[in-house]
Design a protein around this motif. Sequence first.
Motif, PDB file in Angstrom:
ATOM      1  N   GLY A   8       1.152  -1.272  -0.187  1.00 45.48           N
ATOM      2  CA  GLY A   8      -0.007   0.313  -0.198  1.00 45.48           C
ATOM      3  C   GLY A   8       0.841   1.466  -0.111  1.00 45.48           C
ATOM      4  N   ASP A   9       0.119   2.318   0.057  1.00 46.89           N
ATOM      5  CA  ASP A   9       1.323   4.088   0.059  1.00 46.89           C
ATOM      6  C   ASP A   9       2.191   3.633   1.220  1.00 46.89           C
ATOM      7  OD1 ASP A   9      -0.953   3.909   2.664  1.00 46.89           O
ATOM      8  OD2 ASP A   9      -1.343   6.132   2.133  1.00 46.89           O
ATOM      9  N   MET A  10       1.828   3.547   2.676  1.00 51.24           N
ATOM     10  CA  MET A  10       3.275   3.681   3.488  1.00 51.24           C
ATOM     11  C   MET A  10       3.813   2.358   3.113  1.00 51.24           C
ATOM     12  SD  MET A  10       0.581   3.956   6.559  1.00 51.24           S
ATOM     13  CE  MET A  10       1.787   3.286   7.537  1.00 51.24           C
ATOM     14  N   ILE A  11       3.912   1.109   1.991  1.00 47.03           N
ATOM     15  CA  ILE A  11       5.358   0.605   2.113  1.00 47.03           C
ATOM     16  C   ILE A  11       5.770   1.387   0.793  1.00 47.03           C
ATOM     17  CG2 ILE A  11       5.924  -1.656   1.603  1.00 47.03           C
ATOM     18  CD1 ILE A  11       3.778  -2.544   3.312  1.00 47.03           C
ATOM     19  N   ALA A  12       4.972   1.423   0.271  1.00 47.68           N
ATOM     20  CA  ALA A  12       5.760   2.117  -1.131  1.00 47.68           C
ATOM     21  C   ALA A  12       5.866   3.420  -0.742  1.00 47.68           C
ATOM     22  CB  ALA A  12       4.522   2.767  -2.054  1.00 47.68           C
ATOM     23  N   GLU A  13       5.926   4.312   0.147  1.00 41.65           N
ATOM     24  CA  GLU A  13       6.551   5.484   0.808  1.00 41.65           C
ATOM     25  C   GLU A  13       8.323   5.098   1.380  1.00 41.65           C
ATOM     26  OE1 GLU A  13       4.054   8.185   3.061  1.00 41.65           O
ATOM     27  OE2 GLU A  13       2.952   8.206   1.906  1.00 41.65           O
ATOM     28  N   SER A  14       7.843   4.123   1.975  1.00 39.12           N
ATOM     29  CA  SER A  14       9.491   3.822   2.457  1.00 39.12           C
ATOM     30  C   SER A  14       9.945   3.161   0.826  1.00 39.12           C
ATOM     31  CB  SER A  14       9.162   2.507   3.281  1.00 39.12           C
ATOM     32  OG  SER A  14      10.439   1.713   4.020  1.00 39.12           O
ATOM     33  N   ALA A  15       9.486   2.727  -0.600  1.00 36.66           N
ATOM     34  CA  ALA A  15      10.345   2.503  -1.094  1.00 36.66           C
ATOM     35  C   ALA A  15      11.306   3.690  -1.689  1.00 36.66           C
ATOM     36  CB  ALA A  15       9.464   0.963  -1.787  1.00 36.66           C
ATOM     37  N   VAL A  16      10.050   4.260  -1.701  1.00 35.65           N
ATOM     38  CA  VAL A  16      10.897   5.591  -2.496  1.00 35.65           C
ATOM     39  C   VAL A  16      12.234   6.294  -1.631  1.00 35.65           C
ATOM     40  CG1 VAL A  16      10.224   8.076  -3.439  1.00 35.65           C
ATOM     41  CG2 VAL A  16       8.387   5.921  -3.902  1.00 35.65           C
ATOM     42  N   LYS A  17      11.833   6.508  -0.402  1.00 34.94           N
ATOM     43  CA  LYS A  17      12.600   6.891   0.540  1.00 34.94           C
ATOM     44  C   LYS A  17      14.034   6.434   0.560  1.00 34.94           C
ATOM     45  CE  LYS A  17       9.382   8.871   3.775  1.00 34.94           C
ATOM     46  NZ  LYS A  17       8.340   8.811   4.930  1.00 34.94           N
ATOM     47  N   ASN A  18      13.621   4.288   0.119  1.00 39.08           N
ATOM     48  CA  ASN A  18      15.143   3.898   0.161  1.00 39.08           C
ATOM     49  C   ASN A  18      15.628   3.939  -1.216  1.00 39.08           C
ATOM     50  OD1 ASN A  18      15.659   3.444   3.316  1.00 39.08           O
ATOM     51  ND2 ASN A  18      13.562   2.608   2.819  1.00 39.08           N
ATOM     52  N   GLY A  19      14.758   4.618  -2.029  1.00 42.18           N
ATOM     53  CA  GLY A  19      16.167   4.919  -3.656  1.00 42.18           C
ATOM     54  C   GLY A  19      14.887   2.955  -4.428  1.00 42.18           C
ATOM     55  N   TRP A  20      14.452   2.538  -4.257  1.00 44.82           N
ATOM     56  CA  TRP A  20      14.119   2.086  -4.917  1.00 44.82           C
ATOM     57  C   TRP A  20      13.277   2.459  -6.099  1.00 44.82           C
ATOM     58  CZ3 TRP A  20      14.403  -3.899  -3.881  1.00 44.82           C
ATOM     59  CH2 TRP A  20      14.707  -4.207  -2.810  1.00 44.82           C
ATOM     60  N   ALA A  21      13.804   1.534  -7.466  1.00 42.63           N
ATOM     61  CA  ALA A  21      13.562   1.816  -8.874  1.00 42.63           C
ATOM     62  C   ALA A  21      12.467   1.406  -8.851  1.00 42.63           C
ATOM     63  CB  ALA A  21      14.386   0.996  -9.801  1.00 42.63           C
ATOM     64  N   GLY A  22      11.566   0.244  -8.478  1.00 44.83           N
ATOM     65  CA  GLY A  22       9.955  -0.138  -9.013  1.00 44.83           C
ATOM     66  C   GLY A  22       9.706  -1.639  -7.532  1.00 44.83           C
ATOM     67  N   VAL A  23       8.776  -2.111  -7.864  1.00 48.73           N
ATOM     68  CA  VAL A  23       8.582  -3.270  -7.559  1.00 48.73           C
ATOM     69  C   VAL A  23       7.772  -3.745  -8.361  1.00 48.73           C
ATOM     70  CG1 VAL A  23       6.899  -4.430  -5.602  1.00 48.73           C
ATOM     71  CG2 VAL A  23       8.355  -2.431  -5.603  1.00 48.73           C
ATOM     72  N   ILE A  24       7.389  -5.526  -8.507  1.00 48.80           N
ATOM     73  CA  ILE A  24       6.895  -5.865  -9.550  1.00 48.80           C
ATOM     74  C   ILE A  24       6.234  -7.096  -8.692  1.00 48.80           C
ATOM     75  CG2 ILE A  24       6.782  -7.636 -11.311  1.00 48.80           C
ATOM     76  CD1 ILE A  24       9.249  -6.118 -12.884  1.00 48.80           C
ATOM     77  N   ILE A  25       4.637  -6.997  -8.782  1.00 47.90           N
ATOM     78  CA  ILE A  25       3.957  -7.939  -7.810  1.00 47.90           C
ATOM     79  C   ILE A  25       3.120  -8.518  -8.625  1.00 47.90           C
ATOM     80  CG2 ILE A  25       1.952  -7.627  -5.202  1.00 47.90           C
ATOM     81  CD1 ILE A  25       2.704  -5.066  -4.456  1.00 47.90           C
ATOM     82  N   TYR A  26       3.635 -10.037  -8.828  1.00 50.27           N
ATOM     83  CA  TYR A  26       2.012 -10.968  -9.122  1.00 50.27           C
ATOM     84  C   TYR A  26       0.952 -11.299  -7.879  1.00 50.27           C
ATOM     85  CZ  TYR A  26       0.834 -15.316 -11.480  1.00 50.27           C
ATOM     86  OH  TYR A  26      -0.054 -16.635 -11.658  1.00 50.27           O
ATOM     87  N   GLY A  27       0.252 -10.268  -7.831  1.00 49.86           N
ATOM     88  CA  GLY A  27      -0.717 -10.407  -7.204  1.00 49.86           C
ATOM     89  C   GLY A  27      -1.174  -9.113  -6.757  1.00 49.86           C
TER      90      GLY A  27
END
Length: 166
Positions: free
Chosen positions: A82-101
């Motif tokens: 969700g948004d909180m985990i996605a915001e954490s990804a941005v703060k930590n420099g991740w390029a993206g996430v692919i979810i089979y779900g």
Amino acid sequence: MVDFVTCDLLDANENSGIQVMSPSLDGKFFRSFGGRAAFGGQAVTVKCFEDNSRVKELLATDGAGKVLVVDGGASMRCALMGDMIAESAVKNGWAGVIIYGCVRDVDAIAALDLGVQALAAIPQKSTRKGAGETGVTLKFGGVSIADGAYVYADNNGILVSPQPLL
């Protein structure tokens, strides 16, 4: 992040072992939910079913140049990000996430500088019981995705490569 088109990457790297993910998985299609339309990098893999504990843990670590690839078993019963985990990804420099779900909070995720591809959206959050495996080879969409491989995604589809293409 360098702009690219997966079609062009594939054409420029013929016979290099690139796998192309099937566009339809049991009638489900990957959709772009993030604010970054094209994204790619080294894959970090996690396999979890209806439990996003490992997703949250991994996206809270340094993700510079990386894409988290999540095998959620194509569950349509709850979201793995969700948004909180996605915001954490941005703060930590991740390029993206692919979810089979699934994902949730799609309007907030669309406003973030993060590539996100998933099968669907659902408002139901997942449970957190600490389940899931990391660093494993995933198999879905007609491809195998090893931890450390390279993945590239845009609105044309998803590529998996044994070596960097950019």
